[in-house]
Design an enzyme around this catalytic site. Sequence first.
Site, PDB file in Angstrom:
ATOM      1  N   ASP A 113     -16.111  33.229 -36.291  1.00 59.88           N
ATOM      2  CA  ASP A 113     -16.201  34.506 -35.581  1.00 59.88           C
ATOM      3  C   ASP A 113     -17.625  34.986 -35.405  1.00 59.88           C
ATOM      4  O   ASP A 113     -17.892  35.874 -34.604  1.00 59.88           O
ATOM      5  CB  ASP A 113     -15.454  35.595 -36.389  1.00 59.88           C
ATOM      6  CG  ASP A 113     -13.977  35.583 -36.115  1.00 59.88           C
ATOM      7  OD1 ASP A 113     -13.562  35.012 -35.103  1.00 59.88           O
ATOM      8  OD2 ASP A 113     -13.227  36.166 -36.922  1.00 59.88           O
TER       9      ASP A 113
HETATM   10  C1  GLC Z   1     -16.723  39.437 -39.517  1.00 55.64           C
HETATM   11  C2  GLC Z   1     -16.567  38.457 -40.646  1.00 55.64           C
HETATM   12  C3  GLC Z   1     -15.622  37.355 -40.292  1.00 55.64           C
HETATM   13  C4  GLC Z   1     -14.357  37.929 -39.732  1.00 55.64           C
HETATM   14  C5  GLC Z   1     -14.671  38.875 -38.567  1.00 55.64           C
HETATM   15  C6  GLC Z   1     -13.440  39.443 -37.921  1.00 55.64           C
HETATM   16  O1  GLC Z   1     -17.358  38.829 -38.471  1.00 55.64           O
HETATM   17  O2  GLC Z   1     -17.781  37.899 -41.044  1.00 55.64           O
HETATM   18  O3  GLC Z   1     -15.368  36.562 -41.415  1.00 55.64           O
HETATM   19  O4  GLC Z   1     -13.548  36.920 -39.296  1.00 55.64           O
HETATM   20  O5  GLC Z   1     -15.499  39.895 -39.027  1.00 55.64           O
HETATM   21  O6  GLC Z   1     -13.012  40.635 -38.452  1.00 55.64           O
HETATM   22  C1  GLC Z   2     -12.234  35.202 -41.005  1.00 56.66           C
HETATM   23  C2  GLC Z   2     -11.258  35.307 -39.867  1.00 56.66           C
HETATM   24  C3  GLC Z   2     -10.994  33.983 -39.230  1.00 56.66           C
HETATM   25  C4  GLC Z   2     -12.261  33.272 -38.923  1.00 56.66           C
HETATM   26  C5  GLC Z   2     -13.144  33.158 -40.143  1.00 56.66           C
HETATM   27  C6  GLC Z   2     -14.485  32.544 -39.854  1.00 56.66           C
HETATM   28  O1  GLC Z   2     -11.607  34.604 -42.092  1.00 56.66           O
HETATM   29  O2  GLC Z   2     -10.049  35.893 -40.275  1.00 56.66           O
HETATM   30  O3  GLC Z   2     -10.253  34.158 -38.048  1.00 56.66           O
HETATM   31  O4  GLC Z   2     -11.944  32.021 -38.416  1.00 56.66           O
HETATM   32  O5  GLC Z   2     -13.356  34.445 -40.674  1.00 56.66           O
HETATM   33  O6  GLC Z   2     -15.307  33.395 -39.139  1.00 56.66           O
END
Ligand code: GLC
Ligand code: GLC
Length: 814
Positions: free
Chosen positions: A487
Amino acid sequence: MQYGYFDDQNREYVITRPDTPLPWINYLGCQAYFGIISNTAGGYSFYRDARLRRISRGRYNNVPLDDGGRYIYLRDDETGEYWSPSWMPTCRDLEQYTCRHGMGYSTIGSKYHGISARTRYFVPLDETLEVWQLTLRNDRLTPAAISAFSLVEFCLWDAQDDSTNFQRNLSIGQVEIEDGVIYHKTEYRERRDHFAWFACSDPLSGFDTQRESFLGPWRGWDKPAAVERGKASNSHAHGWSPIGSHHVKLVLQPGETHQIVFILGYHENPKDQKFDPPDSQTVNKKTVKPVIAHYRDLANVDAAFDKLRNYWDRLLGICQVVTPDIHTDRMVNVWNAYQCMATFNMSRSASFYESGIGRGLGFRDSNQDLLGFVQMVPERARERILDLAATQLPTGGAYHQYQPLTKKGNNDIGGNFNDDPHWLIIGVSAYLKETGDWSILDEPVEFDNQPGSAQPLYEHLRRSFHYTLERLGPHGLPLIGRADWNDCLNLNCFSDTPGQSFQTTTNKEGKVAESVFIAGLFVLAAKEIAAIAQRRGLDEEAKKYLAEGARMEETVRQHGWDGEWFIRAYDDSSQKIGSKECAEGKIFIETQGFCVLAGIGLEDGRARQALDSVRKHLATPHGIVLQQPAYSRYYLNLGEISSYPPGYKENAGIFCHNNPWVIIAETMAGDGDNAHDYYSRINPSARERISDVHRCEPYVYAQMIAGRDAPTHGEAKNSWLTGTAAWNYYAITQWILGIRPEYDGLRIAPVVPERWQGFQAVRKFRGVTYRITVRRAGKGNAVSMTVDGKPVPGAVVPPPAAGKTEVNVEVKLG
Ligand code: GLC
Ligand code: GLC
């Protein structure tokens, strides 16, 4: 250092001191009514949706960390001394404190001045309520006069509103009290047809429903005035902050035991029967009263608990193993499976680290979660798949999340994550392999929940696949969109405004930045959808998928390989990310794991080379970090990944979710030693003895362990709700132990450490119980197998003749 131990027999983790490094929590409920509960009885409850139907308040992210919950206060009515048997919130010096977190229940017990108190908290199956079953025992030589007070603070339903809109909320709280039952009915007078109730099995000597009357002005939960003076004030909440508290007075003879049950419930009435009498403003209690009466009867409470136990025995009985490694057994047999159920139920919404306000069920996350629980509750997996698919857009893209209550997709946490659609293919194929239920593909499912748009589920898979073909970049690799699985790799974002969300802010219409990760995912999805098409008799279509997959594989070979490992991506100016040419972030884990998992490089030696590079550059004793070197500053063209200080989260943290990709990749490359070694580095049970470093619960995975660049290297954070649960379960059961559902039967292809002399497993699969014994006969991973004493070629156990429900499989490995 440890703060407790595993009681393997009882499937409990026993915490032996209340001051754990962080609150160590458990989940109550597994169907519609849920709660989180910490080892000091902190936490809150909700019905289905942690934001829109929040029943009680926990005060998360507070000081102390774990404040507010399901509190019981005890008071010695002779001396006036009072304490909380769960330690919080009064924090007295308890004797014999234990918290037993079990499967869907937690029991917190302690002793204080000769009074033993044990409270078992659980949610009975098929009910929308929770039980606090308090057992008191007088261990003194003299009679004891004791007051017990219960305490729950009501949340005013919408957790977001509750924490932001108090100019309204402080005026709307309403309750009713009848027969000692406290009914919380805020907003019931208008559009809600649900209310909460809080009942007690004993006659009351008083109650409170107004927080301020219970606490007294300027006091906190640690010194409630009502408890201090030993008398509730029978307060009736009008606005302000409604609570529920019962006051029970008892005299216990020496050695005497007494049980009190407190029951907190959620109840809905039909819209046209909300009030009784109909033209009044009084809650109609006709249908809830029998429920209350039922659970006020202690015998029914015990029966409900036994039912819950049996339920978990059955679920966990689906896969049980005995291996040479206790940590493997414990996680597979109990805790990892259990965590998979929690992630299935919660997705990433409600934990000690997720407020329950911010996130509903994620499209990508929930599809991956299927890998871990489909064998336990296939009917619910089916429903989840259809719900998820109904939030897919006609383009094949997807809403990134949906709200469990409405089941409608929304853009609250962003959209256009270009990996999203493929996870549907991965999830559906896992479901098909486990169940053999091909009918699901013909289920009509809407796009974007639009009436009239329904197409068979299979058409959704097609669109998922085509979504990428229509979005290729300059190298022929998939465009990344807002981000892929990571993300935080935001290559089209360019955010320079403080506080702006990387997830939702307007992105550049990116036509350049490409993801090698999505390429790997696409190659895997191509194989999966081709296998499905073939079985539907669509040979031509299947060939097309395979050809597209092969073409993408070639593209990865040409533009996604850096010499010793797979590149991660190309940015908006077509510069490499995750390459030796980069100053920082030279190598990333995701593509090493996922490209190999998709089969890329297994034949030409690149897979081995990529995995060796992982070992050399990314592996630490605490797990494999996400990339190296960590980003030392903020890069406008990379986005959120570089917003985190080095070693945390996506910036070179050990992001546990992707460790199992490497584990599986190692098994595909045939190395069981490496695979199990990586598995053990992040296995929570194996880390139990360093609980003072790890700090999170030793019975469940955390999303992250701080990487080697962080001053707190080895410290876990964000436990419970993480794709790590499903992926590790999948990695250990299906790839290391190698017990793998396939379309034509159960494959047994273990890739275990060389020193393992074998292992045993019982796996229930499509109505048949397979008893599997694996014995090592030589060094390799080749399998020769007998089924019920007869040699069978290959490694797939064919389905037994109709009516046969038990099969014995003997495997020689070498
Ligand atoms: C932030 C976090 C990530 C998560 C995203 C979505 O970017 O670092 O881990 O998936 O938020 O809420
Ligand atoms: C968080 C989110 C997931 C994402 C991950 C890596 O765990 O829930 O959707 O893939 O972060 O950013």
